[in-house]
Write a protein that holds these residues in place. Structure first.
Motif, PDB file in Angstrom:
ATOM      1  N   GLN A   1       0.852  -1.186   0.000  1.00 51.12           N
ATOM      2  CA  GLN A   1       0.000   0.000   0.000  1.00 51.12           C
ATOM      3  C   GLN A   1       0.889   1.238   0.000  1.00 51.12           C
ATOM      4  OE1 GLN A   1      -2.769  -1.721   3.315  1.00 51.12           O
ATOM      5  NE2 GLN A   1      -3.989  -0.227   2.173  1.00 51.12           N
ATOM      6  N   PRO A   2       1.281   1.724  -1.157  1.00 51.22           N
ATOM      7  CA  PRO A   2       2.187   2.874  -1.222  1.00 51.22           C
ATOM      8  C   PRO A   2       1.477   4.165  -0.840  1.00 51.22           C
ATOM      9  CG  PRO A   2       1.468   2.275  -3.423  1.00 51.22           C
ATOM     10  CD  PRO A   2       0.909   1.234  -2.495  1.00 51.22           C
ATOM     11  N   GLU A   3       2.235   5.048  -0.215  1.00 50.20           N
ATOM     12  CA  GLU A   3       1.686   6.365   0.096  1.00 50.20           C
ATOM     13  C   GLU A   3       1.913   7.342  -1.047  1.00 50.20           C
ATOM     14  OE1 GLU A   3       3.373   7.625   3.762  1.00 50.20           O
ATOM     15  OE2 GLU A   3       2.423   6.035   4.952  1.00 50.20           O
ATOM     16  N   ALA A   4       2.922   7.063  -1.867  1.00 41.82           N
ATOM     17  CA  ALA A   4       3.225   7.925  -3.004  1.00 41.82           C
ATOM     18  C   ALA A   4       4.092   7.154  -3.978  1.00 41.82           C
ATOM     19  CB  ALA A   4       3.934   9.207  -2.530  1.00 41.82           C
ATOM     20  N   PHE A   5       4.267   7.700  -5.155  1.00 39.13           N
ATOM     21  CA  PHE A   5       5.146   7.123  -6.170  1.00 39.13           C
ATOM     22  C   PHE A   5       6.330   8.062  -6.387  1.00 39.13           C
ATOM     23  CE2 PHE A   5       1.225   4.871  -7.063  1.00 39.13           C
ATOM     24  CZ  PHE A   5       1.660   3.608  -7.388  1.00 39.13           C
ATOM     25  N   PRO A   6       7.489   7.528  -6.830  1.00 41.37           N
ATOM     26  CA  PRO A   6       7.771   6.143  -7.238  1.00 41.37           C
ATOM     27  C   PRO A   6       7.945   5.187  -6.063  1.00 41.37           C
ATOM     28  CG  PRO A   6       9.748   7.459  -7.415  1.00 41.37           C
ATOM     29  CD  PRO A   6       8.649   8.426  -7.040  1.00 41.37           C
ATOM     30  N   VAL A   7       7.825   3.895  -6.383  1.00 38.85           N
ATOM     31  CA  VAL A   7       7.981   2.819  -5.413  1.00 38.85           C
ATOM     32  C   VAL A   7       8.990   1.822  -5.963  1.00 38.85           C
ATOM     33  CG1 VAL A   7       6.832   0.922  -4.221  1.00 38.85           C
ATOM     34  CG2 VAL A   7       5.624   3.067  -4.578  1.00 38.85           C
ATOM     35  N   THR A   8       9.919   1.375  -5.138  1.00 38.51           N
ATOM     36  CA  THR A   8      10.912   0.387  -5.559  1.00 38.51           C
ATOM     37  C   THR A   8      10.563  -0.972  -4.967  1.00 38.51           C
ATOM     38  OG1 THR A   8      12.646   2.069  -5.718  1.00 38.51           O
ATOM     39  CG2 THR A   8      13.360  -0.229  -5.567  1.00 38.51           C
ATOM     40  N   VAL A   9      10.525  -1.979  -5.825  1.00 37.23           N
ATOM     41  CA  VAL A   9      10.137  -3.328  -5.421  1.00 37.23           C
ATOM     42  C   VAL A   9      11.172  -4.311  -5.951  1.00 37.23           C
ATOM     43  CG1 VAL A   9       8.341  -5.099  -5.537  1.00 37.23           C
ATOM     44  CG2 VAL A   9       7.717  -2.686  -5.554  1.00 37.23           C
ATOM     45  N   THR A  10      11.467  -5.332  -5.156  1.00 38.83           N
ATOM     46  CA  THR A  10      12.335  -6.424  -5.607  1.00 38.83           C
ATOM     47  C   THR A  10      11.543  -7.723  -5.587  1.00 38.83           C
ATOM     48  OG1 THR A  10      14.348  -5.356  -4.803  1.00 38.83           O
ATOM     49  CG2 THR A  10      14.447  -7.731  -5.175  1.00 38.83           C
ATOM     50  N   LEU A  11      11.493  -8.384  -6.740  1.00 32.28           N
ATOM     51  CA  LEU A  11      10.853  -9.695  -6.859  1.00 32.28           C
ATOM     52  C   LEU A  11      11.925 -10.736  -7.113  1.00 32.28           C
ATOM     53  CD1 LEU A  11       7.711  -9.142  -9.133  1.00 32.28           C
ATOM     54  CD2 LEU A  11       7.723  -9.717  -6.715  1.00 32.28           C
ATOM     55  N   GLY A  12      11.852 -11.848  -6.382  1.00 33.03           N
ATOM     56  CA  GLY A  12      12.856 -12.891  -6.564  1.00 33.03           C
ATOM     57  C   GLY A  12      12.307 -14.264  -6.270  1.00 33.03           C
ATOM     58  N   ASP A  13      13.204 -15.229  -6.223  1.00 26.91           N
ATOM     59  CA  ASP A  13      12.790 -16.605  -5.935  1.00 26.91           C
ATOM     60  C   ASP A  13      12.126 -16.722  -4.569  1.00 26.91           C
ATOM     61  OD1 ASP A  13      13.672 -17.462  -8.375  1.00 26.91           O
ATOM     62  OD2 ASP A  13      15.558 -18.316  -7.638  1.00 26.91           O
ATOM     63  N   ALA A  14      12.493 -15.823  -3.642  1.00 27.14           N
ATOM     64  CA  ALA A  14      11.890 -15.877  -2.308  1.00 27.14           C
ATOM     65  C   ALA A  14      10.405 -15.543  -2.340  1.00 27.14           C
ATOM     66  CB  ALA A  14      12.613 -14.911  -1.370  1.00 27.14           C
ATOM     67  N   ASP A  15       9.938 -14.877  -3.401  1.00 22.74           N
ATOM     68  CA  ASP A  15       8.526 -14.523  -3.517  1.00 22.74           C
ATOM     69  C   ASP A  15       7.739 -15.525  -4.361  1.00 22.74           C
ATOM     70  OD1 ASP A  15       8.764 -11.845  -2.204  1.00 22.74           O
ATOM     71  OD2 ASP A  15      10.083 -11.480  -3.908  1.00 22.74           O
ATOM     72  N   ALA A  16       8.338 -16.658  -4.681  1.00 19.33           N
ATOM     73  CA  ALA A  16       7.704 -17.643  -5.560  1.00 19.33           C
ATOM     74  C   ALA A  16       6.401 -18.147  -4.965  1.00 19.33           C
ATOM     75  CB  ALA A  16       8.650 -18.809  -5.820  1.00 19.33           C
ATOM     76  N   MET A  17       5.411 -18.364  -5.827  1.00 19.58           N
ATOM     77  CA  MET A  17       4.134 -18.914  -5.386  1.00 19.58           C
ATOM     78  C   MET A  17       4.275 -20.385  -5.000  1.00 19.58           C
ATOM     79  SD  MET A  17       2.030 -16.375  -5.686  1.00 19.58           S
ATOM     80  CE  MET A  17       0.379 -17.060  -5.768  1.00 19.58           C
ATOM     81  N   THR A  18       5.118 -21.136  -5.735  1.00 21.52           N
ATOM     82  CA  THR A  18       5.401 -22.530  -5.414  1.00 21.52           C
ATOM     83  C   THR A  18       6.893 -22.773  -5.627  1.00 21.52           C
ATOM     84  OG1 THR A  18       5.058 -23.366  -7.661  1.00 21.52           O
ATOM     85  CG2 THR A  18       3.120 -23.211  -6.248  1.00 21.52           C
ATOM     86  N   PRO A  19       7.489 -23.754  -4.937  1.00 21.90           N
ATOM     87  CA  PRO A  19       8.916 -24.025  -5.118  1.00 21.90           C
ATOM     88  C   PRO A  19       9.286 -24.404  -6.551  1.00 21.90           C
ATOM     89  CG  PRO A  19       8.082 -25.092  -3.135  1.00 21.90           C
ATOM     90  CD  PRO A  19       6.894 -24.582  -3.883  1.00 21.90           C
ATOM     91  N   GLU A  20       8.333 -25.011  -7.285  1.00 18.86           N
ATOM     92  CA  GLU A  20       8.639 -25.463  -8.641  1.00 18.86           C
ATOM     93  C   GLU A  20       8.642 -24.321  -9.656  1.00 18.86           C
ATOM     94  OE1 GLU A  20       6.215 -26.738  -6.742  1.00 18.86           O
ATOM     95  OE2 GLU A  20       7.282 -28.541  -6.053  1.00 18.86           O
TER      96      GLU A  20
END
Length: 404
Positions: free
Chosen positions: A327-346
């Motif tokens: 829930q950002p309060e303002a933009f820009p917003v920095t986000v990191t997506l990686g293997d730790a955010d995986a929906m499933t291990p596969e």
């Protein structure tokens, strides 16, 4: 003539008879031990409190929802103490002779005194809400006292020794925890988890030195379960500390092959295998993206306050590989997506060469796109080593809702 002491003894005997008559059905059902149940419930309560805090920090929950969940968990723990009383009420439909109700008078007084235990637990829950660390210490201390009293009567209860050891370890007493684990493994020697836990406690007392007795426990665990995750991890460390680098590399390489490890642990294991001269598994992949909002879309955070960011494989399954909610309060917003955010291990980012990132503002009910939601998309070839830019520059078109 009866003395006061004799009168008190007679009242106690009457109360005891009533309690025995009332508790016969319970004894036939052999309910779970109260001390051990409370210990496990308190541990579960503390774990759920930690999960709620993590979800709050990660943006999955807002502060109001987090506070409501904390209150519900506290109420649930308190209600659990009344479960035994509820069972008595449920079985109260049968008529009782008058003499039995007369005997219940001293029992009712005893029940009144027993409510002090409930108020004490309620006080612990309130302390845990205001000061979680202090509340957890009080709960664990009480549970340890109850388990120790129980083990005085039933010293052959291996599960109770294991539960006590867990509480002692969590309380920062590895020496006593190791002694309790030793009692548990002596009674039930075929539990690899217990052998590893005993080695952990012994190593904590020896500044993480796994050589000698701790390693002996780890080897016992590996003999019972050769692919046991923690046994492979500690077994590799113990071998390295003993100078057996080849065995250490083999065990950690096997650990990477058969287990999906938490990101931090995986990094340590990969680095260890590399330093020991082995071919490590591919490192985790992560993408850092700066998300901006096109001014032409106007002020949209008020009506659509939740930002969803997810990655999908271009040539892969339709489900997202990784998802973040905030829930950002303002933009820009920095986000990191990686293997730790995986929906499933596969399905991890590191298993695909090209992905599409999507950022979308919505109401927060779910990730499904609704007409009018601001969104932006970006395709990337993996891996990437520099931060990327993604602009919310369009709105989901009118028509039926779409999935990510």
């Amino acid at each position: 003539m009866m003395t006061p002491l004799m009168t008190l003894a007679a009242m106690a005997a009457v109360a005891l008879i009533a309690v025995v008559l009332l508790c016969l059905p319970w004894w036939r059902q052999r309910p779970a031990d109260e001390a051990e149940r409370r210990a496990l419930n308190v541990a579960t309560y503390r774990q759920r409190m930690d999960e709620i805090d993590q979800e709050l920090v990660g943006g999955i929950l807002d502060p109001e929802a987090a506070e409501q969940l904390r209150a519900e968990q506290g109420a649930r723990l308190l209600a659990d103490t009344d479960s035994g009383a509820a069972a008595v009420v449920a079985g109260g439909g049968r008529r009782r002779p008058l003499w039995l109700w007369i005997l219940l008078v001293p029992v009712a007084a005893a029940v009144g005194y027993s409510q002090q235990a409930r108020w004490s637990l309620a006080n612990d829950i309130e302390i845990a809400r205001v000061d979680p660390e202090t509340g957890a210490r009080l709960a664990m201390a009480r549970s340890q006292v109850e388990l120790q009293a129980r083990l005085q009567q039933t010293p052959d209860d291996a599960e109770a020794w294991a539960t006590l050891a867990q509480l002692q370890m969590a309380s920062g007493a590895p020496a006593t925890a190791a002694a309790s684990w030793a009692r548990a493994t002596a009674l039930v020697p075929d539990q690899p988890d217990w052998w590893v836990a005993e080695a952990e406690a012994m190593a904590a007392e020896r500044q993480q030195d796994l050589r000698g007795p701790p390693r002996e426990r780890i080897e016992r665990a590996l003999a019972l379960a050769p692919d046991h995750g923690k046994a492979l991890f500690y077994g590799g460390m113990a071998a390295a500390q003993s100078g057996d680098i080849e065995l250490a590399r083999a065990r950690w390489s096997r650990l990477l092959e058969v287990h999906e490890l938490p990101p931090q642990v995986r990094q340590v294991v990969v680095r260890g295998v590399e330093e020991w001269g082995g071919a490590a598994a591919p490192a985790d992949v992560a993408v850092t993206v700066e998300i901006l909002l096109d001014p032409a879309l106007g002020e949209v955070l008020g009506e659509r306050p939740v930002l969803w960011v997810f990655a999908k494989a271009v040539d892969g399954p339709p489900m997202p590989l990784a998802v973040r909610r905030m829930q950002p309060e303002a933009f820009p917003v920095t986000v990191t997506l990686g293997d730790a955010d995986a929906m499933t291990p596969e399905l991890r980012l590191s298993r695909f060469a090209e992905v599409e990132l999507t950022a979308r503002l919505g109401t927060g009910v779910d990730v499904t796109a609704q007409a009018g939601d601001p969104e932006g998309r970006l395709r990337l070839q993996l891996p990437v080593t520099t931060p990327q830019r993604l602009v919310l520059d369009s709105r989901v078109g009118d028509g039926p809702s779409t999935t990510p």
